[in-house]
Design a protein around this motif. Structure first.
Motif, PDB file in Angstrom:
ATOM      1  N   ARG B  87       0.821  -1.213   0.000  1.00  0.00           N
ATOM      2  CA  ARG B  87       0.000   0.000   0.000  1.00  0.00           C
ATOM      3  C   ARG B  87       0.852   1.258   0.000  1.00  0.00           C
ATOM      4  NH1 ARG B  87      -3.993  -2.389   4.203  1.00  0.00           N
ATOM      5  NH2 ARG B  87      -5.147  -3.827   2.866  1.00  0.00           N
ATOM      6  N   ARG B  88       2.049   1.112   0.524  1.00  0.00           N
ATOM      7  CA  ARG B  88       2.917   2.285   0.476  1.00  0.00           C
ATOM      8  C   ARG B  88       3.415   2.517  -0.944  1.00  0.00           C
ATOM      9  NH1 ARG B  88       8.023   4.061   4.187  1.00  0.00           N
ATOM     10  NH2 ARG B  88       8.449   5.889   2.911  1.00  0.00           N
ATOM     11  N   VAL B  90       1.910   1.398  -3.731  1.00  0.00           N
ATOM     12  CA  VAL B  90       0.783   1.660  -4.627  1.00  0.00           C
ATOM     13  C   VAL B  90      -0.216   2.529  -3.876  1.00  0.00           C
ATOM     14  CG1 VAL B  90      -1.013   0.633  -6.035  1.00  0.00           C
ATOM     15  CG2 VAL B  90       1.146  -0.583  -5.705  1.00  0.00           C
ATOM     16  N   GLY B  91      -0.153   3.811  -4.060  1.00  0.00           N
ATOM     17  CA  GLY B  91      -1.015   4.731  -3.318  1.00  0.00           C
ATOM     18  C   GLY B  91      -2.398   4.800  -3.934  1.00  0.00           C
ATOM     19  N   GLY B 111       0.970   9.685   7.841  1.00  0.00           N
ATOM     20  CA  GLY B 111       1.552   8.639   7.006  1.00  0.00           C
ATOM     21  C   GLY B 111       3.061   8.564   7.158  1.00  0.00           C
ATOM     22  N   ILE B 114       3.832   6.924  10.640  1.00  0.00           N
ATOM     23  CA  ILE B 114       3.569   5.488  10.545  1.00  0.00           C
ATOM     24  C   ILE B 114       4.699   4.794   9.789  1.00  0.00           C
ATOM     25  CG2 ILE B 114       2.111   3.884   9.259  1.00  0.00           C
ATOM     26  CD1 ILE B 114       0.566   4.589  11.475  1.00  0.00           C
ATOM     27  N   ASN B 115       5.182   5.451   8.738  1.00  0.00           N
ATOM     28  CA  ASN B 115       6.174   4.803   7.902  1.00  0.00           C
ATOM     29  C   ASN B 115       7.609   5.173   8.286  1.00  0.00           C
ATOM     30  OD1 ASN B 115       4.668   3.192   5.865  1.00  0.00           O
ATOM     31  ND2 ASN B 115       3.647   5.155   5.572  1.00  0.00           N
ATOM     32  N   ARG B 162      -1.287  13.711   0.435  1.00  0.00           N
ATOM     33  CA  ARG B 162      -1.004  12.713   1.455  1.00  0.00           C
ATOM     34  C   ARG B 162      -0.418  11.451   0.811  1.00  0.00           C
ATOM     35  NH1 ARG B 162      -6.410  11.189   4.433  1.00  0.00           N
ATOM     36  NH2 ARG B 162      -6.760  10.018   2.532  1.00  0.00           N
ATOM     37  N   LEU B 166       4.300  10.009   0.347  1.00  0.00           N
ATOM     38  CA  LEU B 166       4.953   8.738   0.632  1.00  0.00           C
ATOM     39  C   LEU B 166       5.734   8.229  -0.573  1.00  0.00           C
ATOM     40  CD1 LEU B 166       2.051   7.061   2.586  1.00  0.00           C
ATOM     41  CD2 LEU B 166       4.144   8.025   3.513  1.00  0.00           C
TER      42      LEU B 166
END
Ligand SMILES: Nc1ncnc2c1ncn2[C@@H]1O[C@H](COP(=O)(O)OP(=O)(O)OP(=O)(O)O)[C@@H](O)[C@H]1O
Ligand SMILES: Nc1ncnc2c1ncn2[C@@H]1O[C@H](COP(=O)(O)OP(=O)(O)OP(=O)(O)O)[C@@H](O)[C@H]1O
Ligand SMILES: [Mg+2]
Ligand SMILES: [Mg+2]
Ligand SMILES: O=P([O-])([O-])[O-]
Lengths: 256, 253, 280, 296, 253
Positions: B87-88, B90-91, B111, B114-115, B162, B166
């Motif tokens: 998911r990171r 493929v946003g 985000g 979290i990452n 957002r 990432l």
């Protein structure tokens, strides 16, 4: 110390505890009412240290205690007179035991035999685990009519009788003590056990002392032997002068 | 047409919700640094397909997926890549803008936190993400403002920011403009065209004109199948299938 | 017929709604008008005295407060996490369906049966005896299904897009719940919790056999002791007390205090809900 | 590495949450088990048939009788009375709130109904003793107001909020299109409510009624305080009755554990449990039906 | 163009929901025995305007209406015409087919009963209404079947039949095909063209092609105002306003 049982005794126990607490603030007493059966059952179930009871143990109960290996000590700390009450406008002041038996067992469904009027009899009784309930049944040698209302406490009986002109009920002496003049709206019947004897009121201390009232009975306290040390100070307090005074002031009797 | 590098692809995809088959033998591929539009009538499975690529269906227990999904050479459903990693990389941007009920700043910062992006770098990333999304000028004095107070179009751009923050490799967009007014729509379309240089973009849209405006490639789906795929111009001007022709000319849907 | 119809219409509606409201008004009017005279600072801060015909109801109030707190400690964490499991994690298979069916049925089980269960499990089975802790646990179980279903309701109202927003940027599921879902659902959850606790505070049947007492000397304070509670106190004063007429004002006072406690909790819940709905 | 830690936290928490879910099943299972266990013990001592068909409940006399019928009939009588009062009032009020009241009025009425729901059952029972009872006695010229009617009125009050809210939900859940369709052909509001809205919401209303019934059957304190508790076979609304719940409340404290009487109380509790379960299941069946209906 | 008789019209209409003005100074007229399409982006007030004509807003207490509505020469909001009469003369078909949860027969019968049509005449009216709506052949053996068992398209035609049975003068249709498949849509469009001989029809639609297929006249609304109105052909081929041009070419919405 958990004290349970006997609606007849519970208010007395509360007042005693209240005063006892003033002399000894270390001991906490928890008091609950219900019927005598409740107290005894709680002893059996391990949910009480002391049971108030307005009746002795039944054989069945004794067997149960024995079977479960529970040892008890018994104290008789006061004497009660069960009063029969009717509405304050009721046309009679006294009644004999036989008539009572017929009324309460449902044999006479109306008041005709007693007062001549054919209004139906409404019985205000106690729930079946009450000591008073079994005491009256035993004394009269009857089974209560299934139509009798089973109230949870003496107070509810008085409440019922107050409004019911054709009702009859029974309560412990302590409950009518506050109310000799009928301000509560009930009348206490005098009782005779045979035609020739004079009818006696449950409020007649003299007669009670002489064991002449038909429905008088000792009030028991059963204490678990293993809780005796915990409970002893309270028992001592009951026997003290102060305790005895409280008992008398509450409408109960003391017989030595 | 020039040689294309395929960034994201799927082959042999079948998907069921319970007993109902929603995707049937899908094969698609999305070229790198291009915009591909996914069109088709309501309920044909566009969103469902899109969500396969960032494993959004992992959470719906009644979805059963078959087939292969590749990001570059990486199998997206392989054991050695975790779903959070997928998911990171493929946003996704959703149909209805869904900012967190927090400040604008926190929306992007969350985000990063979290990452495990080091705090020292975050402010810079947030700023550049907002700039990339054409939002910086409108909000730079107000980063502490609740994101829910932004207009619909701003919210949607915040959601894009957002995602962009990432640095994903692919951005999936599910009808990102359907709730927006023409002006906001225009801004987002500009943004898409700009992002295309750095990201691979897949966009679901109901608006034929929008597809023609922003997409290099177009994939037409119908009842869970891919009917036709190709250059946008070809699909709209010379569709090979009658179904495609009917649809792009507005005969149903 | 046509002419009459609007009259019937309005009569029916006004009659129904009016009667229902009348019930509420009568209840409140009677309790307040007769209870207010008994109410005083002393009434809520002193011990009962003189065979309960005088004095206050402090131990009953503290008992109810402690009991309600215990209920919360038991039911809130369990209930919320069960709801989270059901709404966020659980796949839709037979175990989940069984849990949901259990919850729905548990909330329909009469409270007296919880009393029996508390007696059998906590008082007898786990040898807690009749005590605050046993009663608290019993009420906790009773409250559990309500907390679960209101929490689930609150969680369900959070749109999937909110969760997806977090998942989409690489949050784990737990993180998305902790950081996004729960904060958004909090007002709804709180409302449910407070309403459930107000219910628990007014319950009598489940504590009858699990630890409530008629009278306690001094303060109890220990979890393994019996306790007094407002609803039971009211029950006793209105049915069992020796001088029922004499204590009637005290009974009214107790009833009023109980209602006030419960309504305050309800007001809190309304307030949370109101504030939340304004924020949206 | 850090990612791995986050993911294992995720898995751990999931396990934890699931455990609490299972706990709930265990509670229901525990309640069931307790009831079944004790009921079986009871049936080892008393024949099930005697229990079910017995018309006398008198567990303490020398020759103890454990007849369920008088208790069950009492419960049924009081509940029936409550429903006769509560159903029409509840539906009418719900219709008024949902179909007639403006937003502002609804915002006042709904919290009021919730207040009614919040009044504890002892408080209602208390009013039964001090207020409703004497009123009934006065009006019906009875000696005493502690009877089935008193219980029925109080239970109606307690069931009303449930019936009103669930009915109102059902009416609200009804797609607006039904109303529009009816107005569209020229029906008045009253015609629409009676002929379209209420019939279409019928499953939801039945569910509401069932939940109300469940509430009434299981209620303890009000009936215990207000119905007079005579164990005789009930003869009518002006007689004292004793419901299953009241019987348990009165006698449970007073029985020694593990005696026939103790088991008997669990047996009637099991009956109560089954009845409420059944009522709730029926209610739920209809709730689901109206949910499905909405989806269609 | 030939001389047109105006059947239904509105002038100077302003409408507020609470404080929010949703319709602003609207003036429109709908010619007799013609189909007029009402188009415009989502939320521009099409449904709201339509519902003014059969006084559906009477029920929402927070709606405030200003302006004049005429059916022929009759003021629709005048005291001497009752709202039930208005609704009988101005029938309405809704976006989502909304048959009553009763039998097919009862669906049409209900309106007749409500409007005091003598029982002896009802069967005949029901039959002819179903025939007019092209539904008779499909349901004639099954009039007792619950209407909810019909397909979406059949339900929508039943709703039209229900309206037609009351012989209204005008039929308002709010996106009647938006939930239907192409085949059902085709049938309803045929039906509209046929009904046009006897009724005045106003139809809201999102589908530009549909508007062009069925409508003689088109009204384009935007943000609560009427931007342009005229013959359908003119609106689509030679719009006078840029806004209209943008919209019909799909630049937003
Ligand atoms: N979670 C789910 N469970 C069951 N069915 C689903 C689920 N999600 C989608 N569907 C069904 O799958 C089909 C495809 O849905 P999907 O959302 O992918 O369509 P779509 O092409 O995105 O449509 P739209 O343009 O309306 O967004 C639909 O028939 C839908 O009803
Ligand atoms: N009952 C209501 N209360 C408050 N606002 C409303 C109400 N009904 C509609 N609105 C608002 O009025 C505006 C116009 O709504 P309307 O339904 O007329 O739009 P529309 O043109 O029919 O849109 P669509 O094409 O989506 O059906 C919208 O902004 C809507 O939010
Ligand atoms: Mg979609
Ligand atoms: Mg609309
Ligand atoms: O309450 P009793 O004293 O009658 O058992």
């Amino acid at each position: 110390v958990k004290i349970k049982g006997s609606d007849t005794e519970v208010n007395l126990a509360v007042i005693l505890a209240e005063h006892f607490y003033k002399t000894d603030t270390h001991r906490s007493l928890a008091i609950s009412g219900g019927g005598s059966g409740l107290g005894i059952a709680s002893l059996l179930n391990g949910q009480a240290d002391m049971a108030n009871s307005s009746r002795p143990l039944t054989q069945e109960e004794k067997d149960l205690f024995e079977k479960r290996g529970i040892a008890l000590k018994t104290v008789v700390f006061a004497e009660d007179a069960t009063a029969f009450i009717v509405h304050k406008n009721f046309p009679l002041d006294s009644i004999n035991v036989q008539a009572l038996a017929d009324l309460l067992s449902g044999k006479s469904k109306t008041w005709r035999q007693v007062t001549g009027q054919s209004t139906p009899v409404n019985i205000y009784g106690r729930q079946n685990n009450s000591g008073t309930y079994s005491f009256v049944q035993k004394k009269l040698g009857i089974q209560f009519s299934a139509d009798s209302k089973e109230m949870n406490g003496n107070a509810q009986i008085i409440e019922g009788i107050k409004t019911d002109e054709s009702g009859i009920g029974y309560v412990g002496a302590g409950y009518i003590m506050h109310d000799s003049a009928g301000e509560q709206g009930v009348k206490v019947l005098r009782i005779t056990d045979s035609a020739e004897k004079k009818a006696i009121s449950p409020l007649d201390a003299q007669a009670i002392a002489e064991h002449r009232y038909f429905f008088q009975r000792p009030l028991y306290q059963f204490i678990l032997s293993r809780s005796w040390t915990k409970a002893a100070p309270f028992i001592d307090f009951e026997k003290s002068k102060k305790g005895q005074e409280i008992i008398r002031n509450s409408g109960y009797y003391i017989i030595d | 047409m020039s040689e294309e590098k395929i960034k994201l692809s799927a082959a042999g995809v079948n998907l069921w919700f319970g007993n109902k088959q929603v995707l049937k033998q899908i094969g698609v591929s999305f070229p790198e640094n291009k915009v591909t539009a996914l069109i088709g009538p309501s309920g044909c499975g566009k969103s469902t397909l899109l969500r396969c690529f960032n494993r959004m269906h992992d959470l719906s227990p009644d979805a059963k997926i078959e087939g292969q999904f590749l990001l570059g050479k990486q199998d997206l459903y392989n054991r050695d890549i975790s779903v959070t990693q997928v998911r990171r990389r493929v946003g996704m941007v959703f149909q209805k803008a869904n900012p967190f009920p927090k400040s604008i700043y926190e929306n992007i910062n969350y985000g990063l936190k979290i990452n495990d992006v080091p705090p020292s770098e975050r402010l810079g990333i947030i700023e550049s993400a907002l700039k990339e999304s054409f939002l910086w000028d409108e909000v730079k004095d107000d980063l502490k403002k609740p994101a829910t107070r932004l207009s619909g179009g701003q919210q949607q751009r915040l959601c894009i920011a957002r995602t962009v923050a990432l640095r994903p490799e692919v951005i999936l967009m599910d009808e990102p403009c359907s709730a927006l007014d023409p002006i906001s729509t225009g801004k987002i379309e500009d943004l898409i065209r700009k992002l295309q240089d750095q990201y691979t973009i897949v966009i679901v849209t109901h608006n034929m004109q929008q597809a023609q405006r922003v997409a290099d490639k177009t994939v037409f789906m119908y009842l869970g199948e891919v009917v036709e795929a190709g250059n946008t111009k070809d699909i709209f001007d010379h569709p090979q299938q009658e179904l495609t022709a009917n649809y792009v000319r507005g005969h149903f849907g | 017929m046509k002419k009459l119809s609007p009259i019937i219409e309005w009569f029916t509606l006004l009659f129904c709604t009016g009667t229902v409201l009348a019930f509420l008004v009568i209840i409140l009017y009677d309790l307040i008008s007769s209870g207010l005279p008994a109410l005083s600072w002393k009434f809520v801060t002193t011990l009962p005295s003189n065979g309960m015909t005088k004095g206050g109801i402090l131990p009953a109030i503290t008992g109810t407060v402690i009991l309600t707190l215990l209920t919360a400690v038991v039911a809130v964490p369990l209930g919320i996490s069960c709801a989270i499991y059901l709404n966020e994690y659980a796949p839709d298979h037979w175990v989940t369906r069984l849990i949901r069916a259990s919850i729905r049925n548990l909330s329909g089980v009469p409270s007296i049966i919880y009393g029996l269960f508390g007696l059998a499990l906590f008082v007898k089975g786990l040898h807690m005896g009749t005590s605050v802790i046993a009663a608290g646990l019993t009420l906790g179980l009773l409250s559990l299904p309500y907390i679960i279903s209101t929490t689930e309701e609150a969680l369900r109202r959070i749109p999937a897009s909110t969760r997806e927003a977090a998942l989409g940027i690489g949050a784990t599921q737990f993180e998305s719940i902790r950081d996004v879902v729960l904060p958004s659902a909090l007002p709804g959850i709180l409302t449910g919790v407070v309403l459930t606790l107000s219910r628990a505070a007014g319950e009598t049947a489940p504590i009858l056999f699990t630890g409530v007492a008629f009278y306690i000397t001094g303060s109890s304070g220990f979890l393994n002791q019996e306790f007094m509670a407002l609803p039971y106190h009211l029950y006793m004063l209105s049915t069992q007390h020796q001088s029922i007429v004499e204590v009637r004002p005290l009974a009214y006072g107790t009833a009023l205090v109980l209602i006030i406690v419960v309504f305050l909790l309800n007001l809190t819940a309304f307030y949370i809900r109101y504030k939340h709905s304004n924020n949206e | 590495m850090k990612l791995a830690a986050r993911e294992s936290t995720d898995r751990l928490v999931k396990l934890l949450f699931r455990a609490t879910g299972l706990l709930v099943i265990m509670i229901l299972g525990g309640i069931l088990l307790m009831l079944v266990w004790n009921t079986v013990s009871f049936f080892l001592k008393v024949k099930p048939l005697d229990f079910i068909t017995g018309t006398q409940w008198n567990p303490t006399s020398g020759n103890a009788r454990y007849g369920l019928l008088p208790l069950l009939t009492s419960t049924a009588l009081v509940t029936l009375g409550a429903m006769i009062i509560a159903i029409p009032l509840g539906i009418g009020t719900a219709a008024c709130i949902s179909e007639y009241a403006g937003k502002r009025l609804r915002n006042i009425l709904k919290p009021l109904i919730e207040c009614l729901a919040a009044v504890p059952s002892v408080a209602i029972g208390f009013l039964g003793i001090v207020f409703v009872g004497p009123q009934i006695a006065d009006m019906a010229n009875q000696a005493n107001g502690l009877n089935a009617l008193n219980g029925a009125i109080l239970l109606a009050i307690m069931a009303l909020p449930t019936i009103i809210t669930v009915t109102e939900d059902a009416l609200q859940a009804l797609p607006h299109t039904y109303r529009e369709a009816s107005y569209g052909v020229g029906a008045s509001r009253w015609q629409t409510v009676r002929k379209v809205v209420i019939p279409a919401a019928a499953p939801g209303i039945i569910a509401a009624v069932m939940l109300g019934v469940g509430r009434a059957i299981g209620e303890t304190m009000t009936v215990l305080m207000a119905t007079g508790n005579a164990a005789a076979f009930p003869k009518g609304f002006f007689h004292s009755v004793r419901t299953i719940t009241a019987t348990i409340a009165i006698e449970m404290g007073e029985v020694p554990y593990q005696t026939t009487h103790y088991y008997a109380l669990f047996a009637i509790a099991a009956v109560l449990f089954l009845v409420t379960l059944l009522v709730n299941l029926v209610g739920e069946y209809f709730v689901n039906r109206y949910r499905k209906y909405q989806a269609a």
